[in-house]
Design an enzyme around this catalytic site. Sequence first.
Site, PDB file in Angstrom:
ATOM      1  CG  ASP A   8      -1.163   2.618   3.190  1.00  0.00           C
ATOM      2  OD1 ASP A   8      -1.585   2.613   2.025  1.00  0.00           O
ATOM      3  OD2 ASP A   8      -0.045   3.070   3.496  1.00  0.00           O
ATOM      4  CD  GLU A  10       1.413   0.550  -0.010  1.00  0.00           C
ATOM      5  OE1 GLU A  10       1.551   1.286  -0.993  1.00  0.00           O
ATOM      6  OE2 GLU A  10       0.711   0.853   0.985  1.00  0.00           O
ATOM      7  CG  HIS A  61      -3.124   2.379  -1.299  1.00  0.00           C
ATOM      8  ND1 HIS A  61      -1.760   2.232  -1.149  1.00  0.00           N
ATOM      9  CD2 HIS A  61      -3.405   1.976  -2.569  1.00  0.00           C
ATOM     10  CE1 HIS A  61      -1.237   1.746  -2.268  1.00  0.00           C
ATOM     11  NE2 HIS A  61      -2.212   1.597  -3.141  1.00  0.00           N
ATOM     12  CG  HIS A 105       3.969   0.979   3.912  1.00  0.00           C
ATOM     13  ND1 HIS A 105       4.931   1.965   3.926  1.00  0.00           N
ATOM     14  CD2 HIS A 105       2.842   1.545   3.406  1.00  0.00           C
ATOM     15  CE1 HIS A 105       4.410   3.085   3.443  1.00  0.00           C
ATOM     16  NE2 HIS A 105       3.138   2.859   3.126  1.00  0.00           N
ATOM     17  CG  HIS A 117       6.127   3.672   0.002  1.00  0.00           C
ATOM     18  ND1 HIS A 117       5.431   2.488   0.093  1.00  0.00           N
ATOM     19  CD2 HIS A 117       5.190   4.659   0.056  1.00  0.00           C
ATOM     20  CE1 HIS A 117       4.141   2.739   0.174  1.00  0.00           C
ATOM     21  NE2 HIS A 117       3.964   4.043   0.174  1.00  0.00           N
ATOM     22  CD  GLU A 135       3.066   6.204   3.775  1.00  0.00           C
ATOM     23  OE1 GLU A 135       1.995   5.593   3.960  1.00  0.00           O
ATOM     24  OE2 GLU A 135       3.733   6.105   2.729  1.00  0.00           O
TER      25      GLU A 135
END
Length: 275
Positions: A8, A10, A61, A105, A117, A135
């Site tokens: 990902d 972030e 991502h 994240h 998020h 996630e």
Amino acid sequence: MKALVSVDMEGVSGIVHSSETNPERYDYQRGRELMTADANAVIAGVLDAEPTADVLVADAHGTFRNLLPERLDRRARLVRGKPRALNMLAGLDEETDAALFVGYHVRAGEGPGVLAHTMNGEILDVRVAGRSLGETGLNTAMAGHLGVPVVLLSGDDAACAEMADLVPGTVTVAVKEALGMAAAVTLHPEEARDRLRRAAADAVTRRTEIPPLALTGPLDVEVDLASPHTIDLATLIPGVSRAAGARTVAFTAPDYATAYRLILLLAQLATIRPA
């Protein structure tokens, strides 16, 4: 030995703002370079420990087209583009020996966490058997359903704490200390990559000591959605109903794989705007 590296953006070293993760923003190219470099550090660590390993990298991502293919370690294979089965975990199967999560994240509503998020800004919370999962949790449980341990996670300190709560034995690398949604104290990217490489080698070596996270069905699932329009769409899915509370839909899944796919579908419905 087969490893899946899910990357990902972030939680990548040095990244703190959406201008670095959004293709439409000015600093995105720099973010892609940082993301690819972190992925390469983890690939190198896996191969330090297991020189003959089959390493599959899943770009995980946004568009799933962020990693720079020409700059990725040539010893690994890359999965990019969408839609695809298993989403952020594309390429994972029962033959995979270890999964490694890079640049992850913390879930929505937690923090401070950099760019926190869950899937997108429309998913406020997901609860599986009463447990809130972002996630990290959703993907860890999907890997666990296939018998695969998640042996490494990198991200900010909040993401690492979330992983430690899910599977205490997983190796974590905090590449930054979150100060807020768009602020952090970061390691120098080269220092972060050194740590990632060492940690990946250690994590792969210890893979048999780290248990998969297995959630057995049937499973009651609740999803809190930001948009009433998404809730209206969600209730068109057989078995999904409005739950107590204006923002919540619920369903019961016979097993975790079914729950995971329905959650992914709800996340996609959340991107549809009223005509």
